[in-house]
Write a protein that holds these residues in place. Structure first.
Motif, short mmCIF file in Angstrom:
data_model
loop_
_atom_site.label_atom_id
_atom_site.label_comp_id
_atom_site.label_asym_id
_atom_site.label_seq_id
_atom_site.Cartn_x
_atom_site.Cartn_y
_atom_site.Cartn_z
N ALA A 18 0.83 -1.19 0.00
CA ALA A 18 0.00 0.00 0.00
C ALA A 18 0.87 1.26 0.00
CB ALA A 18 -0.91 0.00 1.22
N VAL A 19 0.33 2.31 -0.59
CA VAL A 19 1.06 3.58 -0.61
C VAL A 19 1.08 4.15 0.82
CG1 VAL A 19 1.24 5.71 -1.95
CG2 VAL A 19 -0.22 3.85 -2.76
N ALA A 20 2.07 4.95 1.09
CA ALA A 20 2.22 5.52 2.43
C ALA A 20 0.90 6.06 2.96
CB ALA A 20 3.25 6.65 2.39
N ALA A 21 0.52 5.60 4.15
CA ALA A 21 -0.75 6.02 4.72
C ALA A 21 -0.64 7.42 5.30
CB ALA A 21 -1.16 5.04 5.81
N THR A 22 -1.71 8.22 5.19
CA THR A 22 -1.75 9.51 5.85
C THR A 22 -2.93 9.50 6.81
OG1 THR A 22 -3.16 10.41 4.11
CG2 THR A 22 -0.78 10.78 3.89
N GLY A 25 -6.06 10.23 4.80
CA GLY A 25 -6.33 9.46 3.58
C GLY A 25 -6.03 10.26 2.33
N ASN A 26 -5.83 11.57 2.49
CA ASN A 26 -5.46 12.40 1.33
C ASN A 26 -4.01 12.15 0.96
OD1 ASN A 26 -7.99 13.53 1.69
ND2 ASN A 26 -7.20 15.29 2.85
N ARG A 27 -3.66 12.48 -0.27
CA ARG A 27 -2.26 12.38 -0.71
C ARG A 27 -1.90 13.67 -1.39
NH1 ARG A 27 -2.87 6.38 -3.40
NH2 ARG A 27 -3.51 5.35 -1.47
N GLY A 28 -1.42 14.59 -0.59
CA GLY A 28 -1.09 15.89 -1.17
C GLY A 28 -2.32 16.51 -1.79
N LEU A 29 -2.21 16.87 -3.04
CA LEU A 29 -3.34 17.53 -3.70
C LEU A 29 -4.48 16.57 -4.05
CD1 LEU A 29 -1.73 20.15 -6.12
CD2 LEU A 29 -3.10 20.58 -4.08
N ALA A 30 -4.21 15.27 -3.91
CA ALA A 30 -5.29 14.31 -4.19
C ALA A 30 -6.11 14.14 -2.91
CB ALA A 30 -4.70 12.99 -4.64
N ILE A 31 -7.24 14.84 -2.87
CA ILE A 31 -8.03 14.90 -1.64
C ILE A 31 -9.24 13.99 -1.75
CG2 ILE A 31 -9.37 16.45 -0.14
CD1 ILE A 31 -7.47 18.69 -0.97
N GLU A 32 -9.39 13.13 -0.76
CA GLU A 32 -10.53 12.22 -0.73
C GLU A 32 -11.80 13.00 -0.41
OE1 GLU A 32 -10.65 8.68 -1.11
OE2 GLU A 32 -8.74 9.13 -2.07
N GLU A 33 -12.90 12.62 -1.04
CA GLU A 33 -14.15 13.32 -0.76
C GLU A 33 -15.23 12.30 -0.41
OE1 GLU A 33 -14.76 16.25 -0.12
OE2 GLU A 33 -16.92 16.47 -0.30
N PRO A 34 -15.82 12.44 0.78
CA PRO A 34 -16.90 11.52 1.16
C PRO A 34 -18.12 11.72 0.28
CG PRO A 34 -16.21 12.90 3.02
CD PRO A 34 -15.56 13.45 1.80
N LEU A 35 -19.09 10.83 0.43
CA LEU A 35 -20.34 10.99 -0.30
C LEU A 35 -21.12 12.18 0.25
CD1 LEU A 35 -21.52 7.28 -0.42
CD2 LEU A 35 -21.10 8.74 -2.41
N LEU A 36 -21.88 12.78 -0.63
CA LEU A 36 -22.80 13.84 -0.25
C LEU A 36 -23.61 13.45 0.98
CD1 LEU A 36 -24.83 16.21 -0.69
CD2 LEU A 36 -25.87 14.81 -2.48
N PHE A 37 -24.00 12.18 1.03
CA PHE A 37 -24.87 11.72 2.11
C PHE A 37 -24.11 11.57 3.43
CE2 PHE A 37 -26.04 10.26 -2.06
CZ PHE A 37 -27.25 10.91 -2.21
N GLU A 38 -22.80 11.63 3.34
CA GLU A 38 -21.99 11.55 4.56
C GLU A 38 -21.61 12.95 5.07
OE1 GLU A 38 -20.03 7.29 3.18
OE2 GLU A 38 -19.06 9.16 2.66
#
Ligand SMILES: Cc1ncc(COP(=O)(O)O)c(C=O)c1O
Lengths: 516, 448
Positions: A18-22, A25-38
């Protein structure tokens, strides 16, 4: 020609560290986005309203008993939600998008601006015609360009996309046959055809009979003749075909089809190769849809919308569905909206295929594109598209296997997976490795007439430097694969927002809506 | 030409690399006697400025809805769309991407589709929804075909409240494979007896609520009768905002719900592109037309989305597909979804109340004009009037005074003289008190 019945793998096989965990869960400019419902809340709205004031509802007993179960976001949250999501997508504006048969060309922003002029975007389809003369003029202008470029007699503007255009054209054929008092119910469809062709024919109640491809990737007139008979209504032929080849016996095929009393439907999805070079009307075509979202550059928008006007020969013109624009002897355009009005003009429309008049927003964009290019630019665009595809073919033919090397490619070039034989790398692996190199893969496993198809359509929008980098990347991948190093391919993509996704799981336990 | 990056030198170098003398060698497979030798008879390329002038002049000939008091609905509605929506749908990554065939680099589009499907399902009170159809009318035709597949029957019964264009599309699309459509006469009073038309040969009953004439129908007794004879209820709407205030069709027993989603996020645009909403029960999912996005995981176990159940679709199943649809209404469904995210259920409820209130006020003000009859007991944001005169002539007269008053029913039903005096009028949140006063005054004068 054997059909590719191997299919493609649908579940990921390999995974590595696995890639280095943060923390996030984001990786620099690659930002995780939850569901609208969350992230949304039921009591939040990002729109302010004026007060309603007192009034007496007229809903009978049918008022909602529970509020709508949908969370809202304020405006800044909305902006972030969608901007973050957008950044997980590839796009033409990011790089070469070589999806064969899809014509991913540049989408000029002038076209967006024109489509948003209030005189086009903010007019209702049922306004009195006296208040929309400019809108009718725009539709007519597009019609004129399409007729001139195709050499056909008439055009039905209402189809909403290519497949809808197929339905329109094939329904006109069925209506013409019924009008002749005949009951022809067979449609010939080459093996290399897009899935929408047989699906359309079947939806209209036709039986589909397949025509095999010959060794050079084109349709053999002899194979067509063998299948023609009094029960055959039409042939649906894509030209240039989905192998990226021009059907060089098209005139002979058209003549045979007509001699047998059948009609020639052309799938015009690949018209981008031949605009200004040859006119389908001169080749014996009776009906052809034009994907404005391919050849004439309206944006694909992540899956749509499109527009699929259908040009028709003299013989089919009377059956065009309402509404349509008709040109008088003097060239003046007339808008015919109802079957009654059409009947009064001696026409026999087969019906209506959509509410209102078609994809106006796409029409405006296409006219802006056409006016910008002009006759000279449209021809040049086709030539550049064909040049680019042949350049890719020439530069890669020693490391990848061109499916049909004998004939010149048109706007796209088809490779098969023979060059990957014995490497352990599949077409799918190869495509996924392209993602790590920053490219969207080509069309894979289509057309079905070759094994492990890789169909590349660069379009005219690429500079030579862009083509050269793309070629260099593919050479590198092909050489790496044939040098015996399959591991990087199996694990690809590693650098994308997601690793390979489990399609089998998705289909086995379909989760199509969010619960909770 | 500003869109074509290749230079003359590039082209020459590329031809040399290919090993041909001229571009025409690459077109050698085109029949020689059919090749064009001259340019098409069309104007040459033009600058941005020239194109803007030309198209700007065409656009200027049209009366835009926002420039006048505007009361036209009949299947397409003018609403205020927050500025955020149009900004976001023009993000390159949404606007210029293709169908998400490579999920690893299309999670943005895929997550939006998953959210869209969930929004549509919840809004309609159904269990599943697809990733969009072209528009409401084509979605309805697909729903009827789907009902025929499920029930293995071939007769659809259509309420007289169904939008005449929608009825036309269903009749056209189902005629070719030989199916039967029984259409009830236009139901201008909202009082038809559709139960009597349902029997053991019925595949599906199609009811639009609010109807073309604005009436709300209680779907429950229709669903009960349909289910008792093994038929399905297909519920249709053309004004999705109504669902903010009205009991959703899913809660009233509908088996398939289709609707036009244009009202949220999408401009009128002279009829398209719009977005078809399509929802149904879980048990029918494998008979659905169109794309479906599903949740799954990637190789690292992270949540991911992907197009799924594609064995229903034309690219896999070819002539056995549930539909021929490929390209759908992607970007329009994104606009819909963003607008609905901004609203939330709470905002949608408020928006719906505003629409209803404006329509009630307008209906009450018009109903008292001499000779005018309000045909609706129930309605949402649209209702019908019977005028003492030909409605098309009245609409034309008001248009000449700069008021877009509604749609004469005769425009869509030209063969029914009994509808000649019927006018269908919509009011939404964009209408002001001044707009309403202008319409009431002008209509009073036109009728006197
Ligand atoms: C060859 C061919 N025919 C038909 C179609 C269908 O067109 P649309 O997606 O616009 O319905 C496509 C598009 O993918 C195509 O590539």
């Amino acid at each position: 020609m054997t059909m590719n019945n191997v299919g493609r793998p649908t579940a990921p096989v390999a995974t590595d560290a696995a890639v280095a965990a943060t923390f996030t869960g984001n990786r620099g400019l690659a930002i995780e986005e939850p569901l609208l419902f969350e992230v949304g809340r039921l009591d939040v709205t990002g729109v302010d309203f004026e007060d309603v004031g007192a009034f007496e509802p007229r809903l009978g007993g049918l008022a909602r008993t529970a509020p709508v179960d949908l969370p809202g976001l304020t405006e800044p949250e909305t902006m972030r939600h969608y901007v973050r999501l957008s950044r997980q997508n590839y796009a033409i504006d990011l790089g070469l998008y070589p999806l064969g048969s899809c014509t991913m060309k540049h989408n000029p922003r002038l076209n967006e601006a024109m489509a948003r002029l209030p005189g086009f975007a903010d007019v209702h389809p049922l306004q009195p015609l006296s208040t929309v003369t400019g809108a009718v003029e725009l539709v007519a202008e597009l019609g004129r360009w399409l007729l001139e470029l195709t050499g056909m007699a008439s055009v039905a503007m209402s189809p909403k996309a290519g497949a809808h255009g197929e339905m329109c054209g094939m329904a006109a054929i069925k209506a013409a046959i019924v009008d002749r008092g005949e009951a022809r119910d067979v449609v010939l469809v080459p093996e290399s055809a897009h899935g929408t062709n047989p699906a359309t024919a079947a939806q209209l109640g036709f039986r589909v009979v397949s025509v095999p491809a010959r060794a050079d990737g084109t349709v053999d007139p002899e194979e067509v003749r063998k299948r023609l008979g009094p029960e055959v209504a039409a042939i649906m032929l894509t030209n240039p075909n989905t192998c990226g080849l021009f059907e060089r016996d098209i005139v002979e095929i058209a003549e045979a089809v007509h001699a047998a009393g059948a009609y020639f439907y052309a799938d015009g999805a690949n018209f981008n190769a031949i605009v200004g070079k040859v006119r389908p009307g001169d080749l014996g075509v009776d009906a052809m849809h034009i994907n404005l979202h391919k050849t004439f550059s309206t944006p694909h928008g992540g899956g749509g919308p499109g527009a699929g006007p259908v040009v028709l020969s003299d013989r089919l013109a009377p059956y065009a569905p309402v509404p349509f624009v008709r040109f008088g002897e003097d060239g003046a355009a007339e808008f015919v909206e109802t079957r009654k009005a059409a009947g009064e003009r001696g026409l026999k429309p087969f019906g209506r295929i959509t509410a209102f008049h078609g994809q106006m927003g796409m029409f405006v964009r296409s006219v802006a594109y056409m006016l910008s290019h002009g006759a000279d630019g449209l021809k040049q665009a086709s030539e550049d598209a064909v040049l680019a595809a042949n350049y890719i073919k020439a530069c890669l033919k020693d490391v990848m296997t061109v499916a049909f090397p004998e004939r010149p490619a048109m706007h796209e070039v088809l490779f098969d997976d023979r060059f990957l034989e014995g490497t352990g790398v599949t077409t799918l692996d190869f495509a996924k490795a392209m993602i790590d190199e920053g490219y969207h893969p080509m069309t894979m496993y289509f057309p079905l007439v070759v094994h492990g198809a890789l169909l590349i359509e660069p379009t005219e929008s690429e500079s030579k430097a862009s083509l050269d980098q793309f070629i260099g990347m593919l050479r590198h991948l092909a050489e790496t694969a044939t040098s015996g190093d399959a591991s990087a391919f199996k694990a690809a993509p590693r650098l994308a927002p997601r690793r390979r996704v489990d399609e089998t799981l998705a289909a086995r336990q379909p989760k199509l809506v969010h619960q909770g | 030409m500003r869109y074509l990056p290749l230079s003359g030198t590039d082209r020459a170098d590329m031809l040399a690399a290919i090993g041909v003398a001229s571009i025409d060698d690459l077109f050698a497979d085109l029949p020689a006697d059919k090749r064009l030798t001259a340019l098409p008879n069309l104007p040459p390329h033009a600058s941005e400025q020239a194109v803007t002038r030309r198209l700007g002049a065409m656009a200027a000939k049209n009366t835009s809805a926002g420039s006048v008091p505007f009361f036209i609905g009949a299947g397409a509605y003018r609403h205020h769309v927050p500025a955020t929506v149009d900004h976001l749908i023009q993000r390159s990554e949404f606007l210029t991407s293709y169908t998400p065939y490579q999920p690893e680099i299309a999670q943005g589009t895929l997550q939006v589709l998953f959210e869209f499907q969930t929004q549509v399902a919840r809004l309609t009170g159904m269990e599943v929804a697809n990733a969009s159809m072209y528009d409401g009318s084509t979605g309805l035709a697909e729903a009827v075909l789907m009902a025929h597949r499920i029930t293995k029957r071939d007769k659809a019964v259509l309420s007289g409240g169904v939008h005449p264009h929608y009825r036309g599309v269903v009749e056209t699309v189902t005629r070719f494979p030989g199916h039967v459509v029984q259409s009830l006469p236009p139901d201008i009073s909202g009082s038809e007896d559709i139960l009597a038309a349902i029997d053991e040969t019925t595949s599906c009953v199609v009811v639009q609520s609010p109807s073309f004439y604005g009436h709300l129908y209680d779907l429950k007794p229709i669903a009960d009768k349909a289910h008792a004879v093994g038929a399905l209820l297909i519920a249709v709407f053309t004004e999705v905002v109504s669902l903010g205030l009205i009991e959703p069709p899913g809660a009233q027993g509908a088996d398939i719900v289709v609707g036009e989603g244009q009202s949220l996020g999408n401009p009128l645009s002279f009829g398209g592109p719009y977005v078809g909403l399509f929802a149904t029960r879980q048990k029918y999912v494998r008979q659905m037309p169109g794309r479906l996005c599903g949740e799954t995981v990637d190789a690292d176990g992270r949540r991911a989305f992907v197009l799924t159940l594609s064995t229903r679709e034309q690219h896999i199943r070819r002539e056995k597909a549930t539909s021929n649809i490929c390209t759908n209404a992607g970007l329009c469904s994104l606009a819909f979804s963003i607008h609905l995210t901004l609203l939330g259920g709470a905002g949608l409820g408020k928006l719906a109340r505003l629409n209803h209130a404006n329509a009630v006020r307008l209906a009450d003000a018009l109903a008292v004009l001499p000779g005018v009859e309000l045909l609706n007991r129930t309605f949402f944001n649209e209702f019908s009037l019977r005028l003492p005169k030909d409605a098309a002539a009245v609409v034309e007269k008001l248009a000449s005074q700069g008021i877009l008053a509604g749609v004469p029913a005769s425009r869509l039903e030209p063969n029914r003289p009994e509808l000649d005096n019927v006018l269908v009028i919509a009011a939404t949140e964009v209408n002001t008190d001044e707009d309403r006063a202008a319409l009431v005054g002008a209509l009073r004068e036109a009728l006197s």
